[in-house]
Design a protein around this motif. Structure first.
Motif, PDB file in Angstrom:
ATOM      1  N   ALA A   4     -23.607 -27.045   5.793  1.00  0.00           N
ATOM      2  CA  ALA A   4     -22.825 -26.139   6.643  1.00  0.00           C
ATOM      3  C   ALA A   4     -21.706 -25.502   5.830  1.00  0.00           C
ATOM      4  O   ALA A   4     -21.454 -24.293   5.929  1.00  0.00           O
ATOM      5  CB  ALA A   4     -22.261 -26.894   7.835  1.00  0.00           C
ATOM      6  N   ILE A   5     -21.029 -26.301   5.030  1.00  0.00           N
ATOM      7  CA  ILE A   5     -19.956 -25.821   4.154  1.00  0.00           C
ATOM      8  C   ILE A   5     -20.178 -26.412   2.774  1.00  0.00           C
ATOM      9  O   ILE A   5     -20.388 -27.616   2.633  1.00  0.00           O
ATOM     10  CB  ILE A   5     -18.565 -26.236   4.676  1.00  0.00           C
ATOM     11  CG1 ILE A   5     -18.292 -25.629   6.059  1.00  0.00           C
ATOM     12  CG2 ILE A   5     -17.472 -25.830   3.692  1.00  0.00           C
ATOM     13  CD1 ILE A   5     -17.028 -26.159   6.717  1.00  0.00           C
ATOM     14  N   GLU A   6     -20.130 -25.561   1.784  1.00  0.00           N
ATOM     15  CA  GLU A   6     -20.285 -26.001   0.398  1.00  0.00           C
ATOM     16  C   GLU A   6     -19.210 -25.319  -0.434  1.00  0.00           C
ATOM     17  O   GLU A   6     -19.160 -24.089  -0.496  1.00  0.00           O
ATOM     18  CB  GLU A   6     -21.666 -25.616  -0.127  1.00  0.00           C
ATOM     19  CG  GLU A   6     -21.989 -26.205  -1.477  1.00  0.00           C
ATOM     20  CD  GLU A   6     -22.698 -27.551  -1.380  1.00  0.00           C
ATOM     21  OE1 GLU A   6     -22.306 -28.448  -2.145  1.00  0.00           O
ATOM     22  OE2 GLU A   6     -23.610 -27.695  -0.561  1.00  0.00           O
ATOM     23  N   SER A  31     -22.992 -32.192  11.294  1.00  0.00           N
ATOM     24  CA  SER A  31     -22.058 -33.309  11.235  1.00  0.00           C
ATOM     25  C   SER A  31     -20.777 -33.008  12.006  1.00  0.00           C
ATOM     26  O   SER A  31     -20.497 -31.867  12.373  1.00  0.00           O
ATOM     27  CB  SER A  31     -21.709 -33.631   9.778  1.00  0.00           C
ATOM     28  OG  SER A  31     -21.026 -32.550   9.180  1.00  0.00           O
ATOM     29  N   PHE A  32     -20.013 -34.050  12.269  1.00  0.00           N
ATOM     30  CA  PHE A  32     -18.671 -33.933  12.845  1.00  0.00           C
ATOM     31  C   PHE A  32     -17.731 -34.395  11.744  1.00  0.00           C
ATOM     32  O   PHE A  32     -17.622 -35.576  11.461  1.00  0.00           O
ATOM     33  CB  PHE A  32     -18.535 -34.817  14.091  1.00  0.00           C
ATOM     34  CG  PHE A  32     -17.422 -34.403  15.018  1.00  0.00           C
ATOM     35  CD1 PHE A  32     -16.143 -34.174  14.541  1.00  0.00           C
ATOM     36  CD2 PHE A  32     -17.658 -34.238  16.367  1.00  0.00           C
ATOM     37  CE1 PHE A  32     -15.120 -33.790  15.387  1.00  0.00           C
ATOM     38  CE2 PHE A  32     -16.650 -33.854  17.237  1.00  0.00           C
ATOM     39  CZ  PHE A  32     -15.374 -33.627  16.752  1.00  0.00           C
ATOM     40  N   PHE A  33     -17.046 -33.452  11.122  1.00  0.00           N
ATOM     41  CA  PHE A  33     -16.332 -33.716   9.883  1.00  0.00           C
ATOM     42  C   PHE A  33     -14.835 -33.497  10.090  1.00  0.00           C
ATOM     43  O   PHE A  33     -14.415 -32.495  10.664  1.00  0.00           O
ATOM     44  CB  PHE A  33     -16.834 -32.785   8.773  1.00  0.00           C
ATOM     45  CG  PHE A  33     -16.465 -33.218   7.382  1.00  0.00           C
ATOM     46  CD1 PHE A  33     -17.323 -34.030   6.652  1.00  0.00           C
ATOM     47  CD2 PHE A  33     -15.270 -32.825   6.809  1.00  0.00           C
ATOM     48  CE1 PHE A  33     -16.991 -34.436   5.361  1.00  0.00           C
ATOM     49  CE2 PHE A  33     -14.934 -33.221   5.528  1.00  0.00           C
ATOM     50  CZ  PHE A  33     -15.801 -34.034   4.795  1.00  0.00           C
ATOM     51  N   LEU A 189     -15.894 -28.869  12.246  1.00  0.00           N
ATOM     52  CA  LEU A 189     -14.875 -29.188  11.242  1.00  0.00           C
ATOM     53  C   LEU A 189     -13.549 -29.285  11.975  1.00  0.00           C
ATOM     54  O   LEU A 189     -13.079 -28.310  12.566  1.00  0.00           O
ATOM     55  CB  LEU A 189     -14.813 -28.111  10.163  1.00  0.00           C
ATOM     56  CG  LEU A 189     -13.693 -28.274   9.123  1.00  0.00           C
ATOM     57  CD1 LEU A 189     -13.859 -29.570   8.337  1.00  0.00           C
ATOM     58  CD2 LEU A 189     -13.649 -27.079   8.169  1.00  0.00           C
ATOM     59  N   LEU A 190     -12.948 -30.460  11.943  1.00  0.00           N
ATOM     60  CA  LEU A 190     -11.733 -30.743  12.705  1.00  0.00           C
ATOM     61  C   LEU A 190     -10.577 -31.056  11.772  1.00  0.00           C
ATOM     62  O   LEU A 190     -10.697 -31.883  10.874  1.00  0.00           O
ATOM     63  CB  LEU A 190     -11.985 -31.947  13.618  1.00  0.00           C
ATOM     64  CG  LEU A 190     -10.768 -32.555  14.321  1.00  0.00           C
ATOM     65  CD1 LEU A 190     -10.310 -31.650  15.461  1.00  0.00           C
ATOM     66  CD2 LEU A 190     -11.100 -33.956  14.843  1.00  0.00           C
ATOM     67  N   LEU A 201     -13.830 -39.594  16.506  1.00  0.00           N
ATOM     68  CA  LEU A 201     -14.823 -38.533  16.639  1.00  0.00           C
ATOM     69  C   LEU A 201     -15.671 -38.286  15.394  1.00  0.00           C
ATOM     70  O   LEU A 201     -16.829 -37.889  15.508  1.00  0.00           O
ATOM     71  CB  LEU A 201     -14.123 -37.218  17.010  1.00  0.00           C
ATOM     72  CG  LEU A 201     -13.370 -37.173  18.342  1.00  0.00           C
ATOM     73  CD1 LEU A 201     -12.639 -35.842  18.479  1.00  0.00           C
ATOM     74  CD2 LEU A 201     -14.312 -37.382  19.511  1.00  0.00           C
ATOM     75  N   CYS A 202     -15.103 -38.477  14.212  1.00  0.00           N
ATOM     76  CA  CYS A 202     -15.720 -37.930  12.998  1.00  0.00           C
ATOM     77  C   CYS A 202     -16.739 -38.868  12.358  1.00  0.00           C
ATOM     78  O   CYS A 202     -16.540 -40.086  12.296  1.00  0.00           O
ATOM     79  CB  CYS A 202     -14.641 -37.595  11.974  1.00  0.00           C
ATOM     80  SG  CYS A 202     -13.530 -36.281  12.534  1.00  0.00           S
ATOM     81  N   ASP A 203     -17.827 -38.260  11.864  1.00  0.00           N
ATOM     82  CA  ASP A 203     -18.804 -38.995  11.061  1.00  0.00           C
ATOM     83  C   ASP A 203     -18.226 -39.308   9.680  1.00  0.00           C
ATOM     84  O   ASP A 203     -18.411 -40.399   9.145  1.00  0.00           O
ATOM     85  CB  ASP A 203     -20.087 -38.180  10.875  1.00  0.00           C
ATOM     86  CG  ASP A 203     -20.704 -37.755  12.192  1.00  0.00           C
ATOM     87  OD1 ASP A 203     -20.700 -38.572  13.130  1.00  0.00           O
ATOM     88  OD2 ASP A 203     -21.193 -36.611  12.281  1.00  0.00           O
ATOM     89  N   GLU A 204     -17.559 -38.305   9.102  1.00  0.00           N
ATOM     90  CA  GLU A 204     -16.912 -38.443   7.802  1.00  0.00           C
ATOM     91  C   GLU A 204     -15.580 -37.707   7.837  1.00  0.00           C
ATOM     92  O   GLU A 204     -15.390 -36.792   8.634  1.00  0.00           O
ATOM     93  CB  GLU A 204     -17.765 -37.838   6.681  1.00  0.00           C
ATOM     94  CG  GLU A 204     -18.935 -38.664   6.220  1.00  0.00           C
ATOM     95  CD  GLU A 204     -19.578 -38.054   4.978  1.00  0.00           C
ATOM     96  OE1 GLU A 204     -19.617 -38.734   3.940  1.00  0.00           O
ATOM     97  OE2 GLU A 204     -20.015 -36.900   5.055  1.00  0.00           O
ATOM     98  N   VAL A 205     -14.681 -38.109   6.950  1.00  0.00           N
ATOM     99  CA  VAL A 205     -13.422 -37.393   6.801  1.00  0.00           C
ATOM    100  C   VAL A 205     -13.143 -37.169   5.323  1.00  0.00           C
ATOM    101  O   VAL A 205     -13.548 -37.956   4.465  1.00  0.00           O
ATOM    102  CB  VAL A 205     -12.230 -38.154   7.438  1.00  0.00           C
ATOM    103  CG1 VAL A 205     -12.412 -38.304   8.938  1.00  0.00           C
ATOM    104  CG2 VAL A 205     -12.018 -39.499   6.774  1.00  0.00           C
ATOM    105  N   ALA A 206     -12.459 -36.055   5.039  1.00  0.00           N
ATOM    106  CA  ALA A 206     -11.943 -35.785   3.704  1.00  0.00           C
ATOM    107  C   ALA A 206     -10.426 -35.786   3.800  1.00  0.00           C
ATOM    108  O   ALA A 206      -9.869 -35.275   4.779  1.00  0.00           O
ATOM    109  CB  ALA A 206     -12.439 -34.435   3.196  1.00  0.00           C
ATOM    110  N   ILE A 207      -9.776 -36.373   2.822  1.00  0.00           N
ATOM    111  CA  ILE A 207      -8.309 -36.393   2.796  1.00  0.00           C
ATOM    112  C   ILE A 207      -7.826 -35.511   1.662  1.00  0.00           C
ATOM    113  O   ILE A 207      -8.175 -35.725   0.501  1.00  0.00           O
ATOM    114  CB  ILE A 207      -7.772 -37.824   2.644  1.00  0.00           C
ATOM    115  CG1 ILE A 207      -8.189 -38.667   3.850  1.00  0.00           C
ATOM    116  CG2 ILE A 207      -6.251 -37.809   2.511  1.00  0.00           C
ATOM    117  CD1 ILE A 207      -7.706 -40.104   3.810  1.00  0.00           C
ATOM    118  N   LEU A 208      -7.069 -34.485   2.036  1.00  0.00           N
ATOM    119  CA  LEU A 208      -6.442 -33.578   1.081  1.00  0.00           C
ATOM    120  C   LEU A 208      -4.979 -33.941   0.908  1.00  0.00           C
ATOM    121  O   LEU A 208      -4.317 -34.349   1.871  1.00  0.00           O
ATOM    122  CB  LEU A 208      -6.519 -32.124   1.577  1.00  0.00           C
ATOM    123  CG  LEU A 208      -7.823 -31.345   1.458  1.00  0.00           C
ATOM    124  CD1 LEU A 208      -7.657 -29.972   2.104  1.00  0.00           C
ATOM    125  CD2 LEU A 208      -8.231 -31.184   0.000  1.00  0.00           C
TER     126      LEU A 208
END
Length: 341
Positions: A4-6, A31-33, A189-190, A201-208
């Protein structure tokens, strides 16, 4: 399957501020990201690059295989954005605003009207369809922002702080609606400062943090990185805490005991993977003749892990905060959902 996003080595610089510093990220379709980070981390800049409000300084960004700059229209037509800011034309009834939004994406007028009615019903404010945005309550305004994001039936729904400032009941209503959309195949994307929201809610998370990608993991995997607290209530207070070295010897390197504290009849053990340490602890206490009245294992929350990973941020406005403020300002000035004029 196309992501979906790359993004690859995605960078954005404002004058002397590096808002994004080489972010490489792949978000699977469906996904719910979650995209988490303190103020000024680069979240808003990242989103605004995806929707075409901000031009990247370097790297690559694609939405379902479409470059967000070279294939702007194709990429943008796939995205529904609900920004944190209320960037809405306030002089028209909300149904008309939705029809205008649909028109930007080439949806015929009659179909646009039908879609407007459908999404207003879906978010629960159809009876307010002839009301101007300014006359809506705060909760209804949040519902409308979601309706506007959904008017194009997007494959990718981007939600920037969708429940900021709403009451608990509305927050749960929005969670249910967003979850239903995701289960129907929409990629979500949340971004949120309510870490509980991402954990739930999220399947995966990224931390910035400061424009850098610190980690990508499931909430469960992140929570396992932090220590758990095992609280044991004993029948009779022991004279001293059980020996720390003896407890540590019963635990593997993957779930080491970090501390043992005794407070009256309560023994508190901090350890990695507390669920694996607890049986050894119970056996040790039993051998020592202590009777256990109660045992509780408190897992590290995602919020605690998040704070630990980003603790070096202070509360002052940094250059990164200023960069994200510029990105937010661009979104507000652009108006209806970030359309290019």
């Amino acid at each position: 399957m196309t992501a979906a996003i790359e993004t690859e080595d995605l960078r954005k610089r404002y004058d002397d501020v590096q808002a994004l510093d080489g972010v490489t990220l792949s978000i699977p379709a469906g996904s719910f990201f979650g995209l988490l980070g303190p103020n000024g981390a680069g979240k808003t800049t990242f989103i605004n690059i995806l929707v075409g409000l901000v031009r990247r300084s370097g790297g690559r960004a694609e939405v379902f295989g479409h470059d967000v700059e070279d294939d702007y229209q194709q990429a943008r037509d796939l995205i529904g954005l609900a920004p944190q800011e209320f960037n809405v034309d306030r002089f028209f009834p909300i149904r008309e605003v939705l029809q205008h939004k649909a028109g930007y994406h080439g949806i015929p007028e009659e179909e646009a009207g039908e879609r407007a009615d459908e999404v207003l019903r879906r978010v629960g404010i159809y009876e307010k369809r002839n009301t101007r945005f300014d006359w809506l309550s705060g909760g209804m305004k949040r519902r409308f922002m979601l309706a506007r994001a959904l008017i194009t039936d997007p494959d990718l729904l981007i939600l920037d702080e969708p429940t900021a400032g709403v009451d608990v009941q509305l927050r749960h209503d929005l969670w249910d609606l967003i979850t239903e959309l995701n289960e129907g195949g929409t990629t979500v994307l949340l971004t949120t400062h309510y870490i509980e929201e991402a954990e739930r809610l999220c399947d995966e998370v990224a931390i910035l943090d400061s424009g850098n990608l610190l980690t990508v993991a499931t909430p469960e995997d992140l929570m396992e990185r932090g220590p758990d607290r095992i609280t044991v209530t004993l029948r009779d207070p022991p004279a001293t805490a059980p020996d720390l070295d003896a407890l540590a010897a019963t635990a593997s390197d993957d779930h080491d005991v970090e501390s043992v504290e005794l407070d009256g009849d309560r023994l508190v053990v901090t350890a990695r993977q507390g669920g694996l340490v607890a049986p050894d602890l119970v056996r040790d206490l039993d051998r020592a003749g202590h009777e256990i009245v109660d045992l509780d294992i408190s897992r590290t929350s995602l919020e605690e892990v998040f704070v630990e990973m980003t603790r070096e941020d202070d509360a002052t406005i940094t250059g990164d905060d200023e960069a994200d403020e510029r990105a937010t300002e661009a979104a507000t000035v652009a108006g209806d959902g970030g359309e290019r004029r």
